[in-house]
Scaffold this motif. Structure first.
Motif, short mmCIF file in Angstrom:
data_model
loop_
_atom_site.label_atom_id
_atom_site.label_comp_id
_atom_site.label_asym_id
_atom_site.label_seq_id
_atom_site.Cartn_x
_atom_site.Cartn_y
_atom_site.Cartn_z
N LYS A 86 7.93 26.02 -33.00
CA LYS A 86 7.19 25.25 -32.50
C LYS A 86 8.74 24.38 -31.61
CE LYS A 86 3.22 22.86 -31.60
NZ LYS A 86 1.83 22.13 -31.76
N ASP A 87 9.07 23.94 -32.90
CA ASP A 87 9.48 22.55 -32.65
C ASP A 87 10.89 22.78 -31.72
OD1 ASP A 87 7.51 20.92 -33.83
OD2 ASP A 87 8.56 20.42 -35.69
N HIS A 88 11.67 23.50 -31.97
CA HIS A 88 13.26 24.21 -32.05
C HIS A 88 12.71 24.88 -31.17
CE1 HIS A 88 14.57 20.84 -34.48
NE2 HIS A 88 13.47 21.83 -35.86
N GLY A 89 12.55 25.97 -30.80
CA GLY A 89 12.00 27.18 -29.81
C GLY A 89 13.16 27.10 -28.72
N LYS A 90 12.38 26.12 -27.43
CA LYS A 90 12.80 25.72 -26.64
C LYS A 90 14.24 25.46 -26.92
CE LYS A 90 8.53 24.14 -24.34
NZ LYS A 90 7.84 22.37 -24.24
N GLU A 91 14.51 24.97 -27.70
CA GLU A 91 16.20 24.56 -27.89
C GLU A 91 17.18 25.25 -28.64
OE1 GLU A 91 18.11 20.77 -30.36
OE2 GLU A 91 16.10 20.84 -30.76
N LEU A 92 16.77 25.74 -27.92
CA LEU A 92 17.11 27.97 -29.15
C LEU A 92 17.42 28.76 -28.07
CD1 LEU A 92 16.25 27.99 -33.45
CD2 LEU A 92 18.61 26.87 -32.06
N ALA A 93 17.26 28.10 -26.58
CA ALA A 93 16.87 29.04 -25.53
C ALA A 93 18.26 29.78 -25.57
CB ALA A 93 16.10 28.65 -24.59
N GLY A 94 18.40 30.72 -24.69
CA GLY A 94 19.35 31.45 -24.16
C GLY A 94 20.27 32.64 -24.22
N GLY A 95 19.74 33.01 -25.35
CA GLY A 95 20.26 34.41 -26.74
C GLY A 95 20.55 33.38 -27.69
N ARG A 96 20.30 31.95 -27.74
CA ARG A 96 20.99 31.45 -29.61
C ARG A 96 20.04 32.36 -30.21
NH1 ARG A 96 21.33 25.62 -28.42
NH2 ARG A 96 22.06 26.21 -30.39
N LEU A 97 18.87 32.85 -30.52
CA LEU A 97 17.50 32.63 -31.36
C LEU A 97 17.73 34.33 -32.11
CD1 LEU A 97 15.64 31.94 -33.55
CD2 LEU A 97 13.84 32.11 -31.37
N ALA A 98 17.08 34.63 -32.72
CA ALA A 98 16.84 36.19 -33.29
C ALA A 98 16.06 35.76 -34.33
CB ALA A 98 18.26 36.82 -34.14
N LEU A 99 14.34 36.95 -34.53
CA LEU A 99 14.22 36.45 -35.58
C LEU A 99 13.78 37.63 -36.16
CD1 LEU A 99 11.28 34.92 -36.13
CD2 LEU A 99 9.92 35.84 -34.39
N PHE A 100 13.52 37.25 -37.34
CA PHE A 100 12.86 38.99 -38.35
C PHE A 100 11.41 38.47 -38.89
CE2 PHE A 100 15.35 37.20 -41.28
CZ PHE A 100 14.79 37.56 -42.81
N ALA A 101 10.76 39.94 -39.20
CA ALA A 101 9.64 39.35 -40.47
C ALA A 101 9.52 40.69 -40.93
CB ALA A 101 8.86 39.04 -39.38
N MET A 102 8.91 40.61 -42.33
CA MET A 102 8.87 40.70 -43.18
C MET A 102 7.66 41.07 -43.71
SD MET A 102 12.03 40.14 -45.28
CE MET A 102 11.31 41.46 -46.60
N GLY A 103 6.79 42.55 -43.62
CA GLY A 103 5.54 42.38 -44.21
C GLY A 103 5.00 43.72 -44.76
N PRO A 104 4.88 44.88 -43.55
CA PRO A 104 4.29 45.57 -43.35
C PRO A 104 4.72 46.73 -45.67
CG PRO A 104 5.39 46.17 -41.62
CD PRO A 104 5.47 44.56 -42.21
N LYS A 105 3.59 46.61 -46.28
CA LYS A 105 3.78 47.30 -47.48
C LYS A 105 4.69 48.64 -47.06
CE LYS A 105 -0.93 49.56 -47.60
NZ LYS A 105 -1.97 50.04 -48.08
N ASP A 106 4.94 49.40 -45.93
CA ASP A 106 5.74 50.57 -46.03
C ASP A 106 6.84 50.30 -44.99
OD1 ASP A 106 4.03 51.85 -43.92
OD2 ASP A 106 2.59 52.13 -45.71
#
Length: 163
Positions: free
Chosen positions: A65-85
């Protein structure tokens, strides 16, 4: 590279992604997302978060929320973890949950996003989750492959901004 990890497995994946990015020739610093107050000195950012009950960690939400706009233009990658399989349906469901989180954040548009299977360590969990069988659904080959994609994406974003 910043991570939001409750029990440590997301931190381990962040370290693995960082190692691959370094192998690809990128300079990488790994930090807890709560410790990152300013992103102006970073060319790119990879954010990793655990996904619990369909939500990314609060500190990851606050960072995006605080930095997402600042990292626009292909400068942000995101991963999440959680499914149990790591079966296709679980990963697809996790991706839908992550997309719903991103939609609530508005203008956050990562260049690349990935969902990886998570870790269940009953000894670190509260009831009723402490009754679940132990498992580790992290696919280290998929994690490494995604990190290589991130490196390519970041190099492309850098060349697009220097043209």
């Amino acid at each position: 590279m910043a991570y939001a990890s409750k029990h440590g497995s997301t931190h381990e994946v962040a370290d693995a992604v960082a190692d691959t990015l370094r192998d690809e020739g990128l300079e990488v610093e790994v930090r807890d997302v709560s410790d990152v107050k300013d992103v102006s000195s970073y060319a790119n950012a990879v954010i990793g978060s655990a996904l619990y009950m369909g939500r990314i960690r609060p500190e990851a939400r606050a960072f995006l929320k605080d930095h997402g706009k600042e990292l626009a233009g292909g400068r942000l990658a995101l991963f999440a973890m959680g499914p149990k399989d790591a079966d296709e349906k679980s990963l697809d469901d996790g991706r839908k949950q992550l997309d719903a989180n991103l939609k609530k954040l508005g203008d956050v548009e990562p260049a690349t996003v990935a969902i990886f299977g998570g870790v269940i360590d009953p000894d670190k969990l509260h009831f009723p989750f402490s009754r679940m069988p132990a498992s580790d659904a992290r696919d280290w080959d998929a994690i490494s492959a995604w990190a290589r994609e991130v490196a390519v994406s970041f190099r492309g974003a850098e060349s697009a901004t220097t043209r």
